[in-house]
Every structure is written in C-alpha cells, then in structure tokens.
Enzyme design. Structure first.
Site, PDB file in Angstrom:
ATOM      1  N   ASP A  58      28.700  39.861  40.373  1.00  0.00           N
ATOM      2  CA  ASP A  58      28.468  40.421  39.045  1.00  0.00           C
ATOM      3  C   ASP A  58      28.182  39.250  38.103  1.00  0.00           C
ATOM      4  OD1 ASP A  58      28.641  42.305  36.805  1.00  0.00           O
ATOM      5  OD2 ASP A  58      30.564  41.337  36.402  1.00  0.00           O
ATOM      6  N   SER A  97      23.303  42.838  38.620  1.00  0.00           N
ATOM      7  CA  SER A  97      23.651  42.994  37.210  1.00  0.00           C
ATOM      8  C   SER A  97      23.195  44.345  36.660  1.00  0.00           C
ATOM      9  CB  SER A  97      22.981  41.869  36.402  1.00  0.00           C
ATOM     10  OG  SER A  97      23.178  42.058  35.018  1.00  0.00           O
ATOM     11  N   ASN A  98      23.957  44.840  35.694  1.00  0.00           N
ATOM     12  CA  ASN A  98      23.555  46.033  34.949  1.00  0.00           C
ATOM     13  C   ASN A  98      22.488  45.712  33.910  1.00  0.00           C
ATOM     14  OD1 ASN A  98      24.949  48.158  36.112  1.00  0.00           O
ATOM     15  ND2 ASN A  98      26.736  47.971  34.788  1.00  0.00           N
TER      16      ASN A  98
END
Length: 224
Positions: free
Chosen positions: A10, A119-120
């Site tokens: 992340d 990643s968002n």
C-alpha cells in the site's frame, strides 16, 4: 513460512506520510487539524460507496468532495476550488516515512521477490507521489484501481495484481498500515504484514496478519 514471490505495498501512510496533507486540510478547515481523521474516514467511506454503487471518481475528487462535506457539517465556509487545492497538490507530494527507502532497498537487495505497489490513487497521482518521494525506482511495477474502477478492499483489486504477477494468492504478501486493507487482502487469500505506524491499530474481529512489524527494515529482517 514460504518465502513470497512478490510483495505488494500500500502507498498512503504505509510508505508515505500524510503530514503535509494534514496541514493543508487543517488550514482549509480554519486550523482544525483535529478534523483530519474525520475527513480521511469520510474519504474512505465514499470510496467504498462508489465501489458498491458502480460509480467512480478518482481519489482526489472524492477527497475534495469529502472535505466539502466535513466543512459544511462543521459550519466552515469552503469553496470547491479551495477544497481541491487543499487535497490534490499535497496528495501528489507526500514525503516518505524515514524507514521506507532503507527497508525497500533491503528487500530489493534480497532479490528473492518482486516489489510492487497497489494504490487507491489514480495512475498519474500514484506515479507522481512515488517519484517525488524517490521510491518509484525501487519497485518492479505499480498498480492502481483506476482501470478496474473499484477501490480496495474490494477483492477484485487484489486479484488483478495476482493476475498481473502470474502468482497464486499464497505466494504474495500484502504490506499495509491499514487493518481494512489487510482484511481485504487476507479475504483474497494473500498473506499479510501490518506496519504499525503511529495511531494505526488492527481490527480485533479480523484474522491476524502473518507479520506485525514496526517498520520496513524489520520486515526485511523477518523475511531474511
């Protein structure tokens, strides 16, 4: 424990510090830095709402909207342009945590596994922030939710990375400072490692991660 073939990281808070974003959001909210957790939880909440309802705006757009919502609820005057300026530029220039480069370099030097990010953020935003932080070159690949248009912890986000890596779930380790991210990865069959950043805790109702470490060099030591 079997050595992973790949380690998925992340980005926000796991590798990069939100400190500049906290200051910018605090200024936009009239000095109320204490409202950052509310803003961030609102951002995550509506990213999940968009995923469940089949909608999609990028992380910066949802962050801007979430800031407008928090400001309105607190009676703070804020224009969309001001909200955008407080969220999007800082989100693209977050500094790395002090241990990030050394830990990633140690893992890369080990040479037994691929290092990738998930990643968002949008593709452009993720690349910009990792490059500016000096971490982009330490990875073999970068993945985001943009093409899928579903946010973590939806299982498809992790499956997409597994497909790209040509790996089975048990061959991949997900590293994050967020319990919800690790819960999603574990649900997709990945092994997990929790980085205990300041203020971050595990979710008691979820399966415990395979590793709990204070920083990335500690993770590299465990895997050795």
């Amino acid at each position: 424990m079997q050595t992973p073939k790949a380690i998925v990281f992340d980005v926000n808070e796991t590798l990069l510090s939100l400190s500049p974003l906290k200051r910018a959001v605090g200024r936009a909210l009239g000095g109320r830095e204490d409202l950052l957790p509310l803003w961030f939880s609102t951002l995550l909440h509506y990213s999940l709402v968009e995923t469940l309802t089949g909608s999609y705006h990028d992380f910066g757009e949802i962050g801007t909207a979430a800031l407008m919502m928090v400001a309105e609820a607190q009676g703070i005057a804020l224009t969309p342009a001001e909200a955008n300026a407080a969220v999007v530029p800082p989100l693209r220039s977050l500094p790395p945590h002090p241990d990030a480069a050394a830990g990633l370099a140690a893992l890369r030097k080990d040479g037994r596994f691929k290092l990738v990010t998930l990643s968002n953020s949008s593709d452009a935003e993720a690349q910009a922030k990792l490059s500016k932080a000096g971490l982009a070159a330490l990875f073999d690949a970068h993945y985001t939710v943009e093409s899928l248009k579903k946010y973590k912890p939806h299982p498809d986000t992790y499956r997409r990375v597994l497909q790209a890596l040509g790996a089975q779930p048990q061959e991949v380790l997900m590293v994050a400072a967020h319990a919800w991210d690790l819960m999603g990865a574990k649900n997709a069959g990945l092994r997990t490692a929790f980085v205990a950043r300041a203020g971050k805790t595990l979710y008691p109702n979820a399966a415990q991660p395979d590793y709990v470490v204070d920083d990335l060099p500690a993770l590299a030591s465990f895997l050795r």
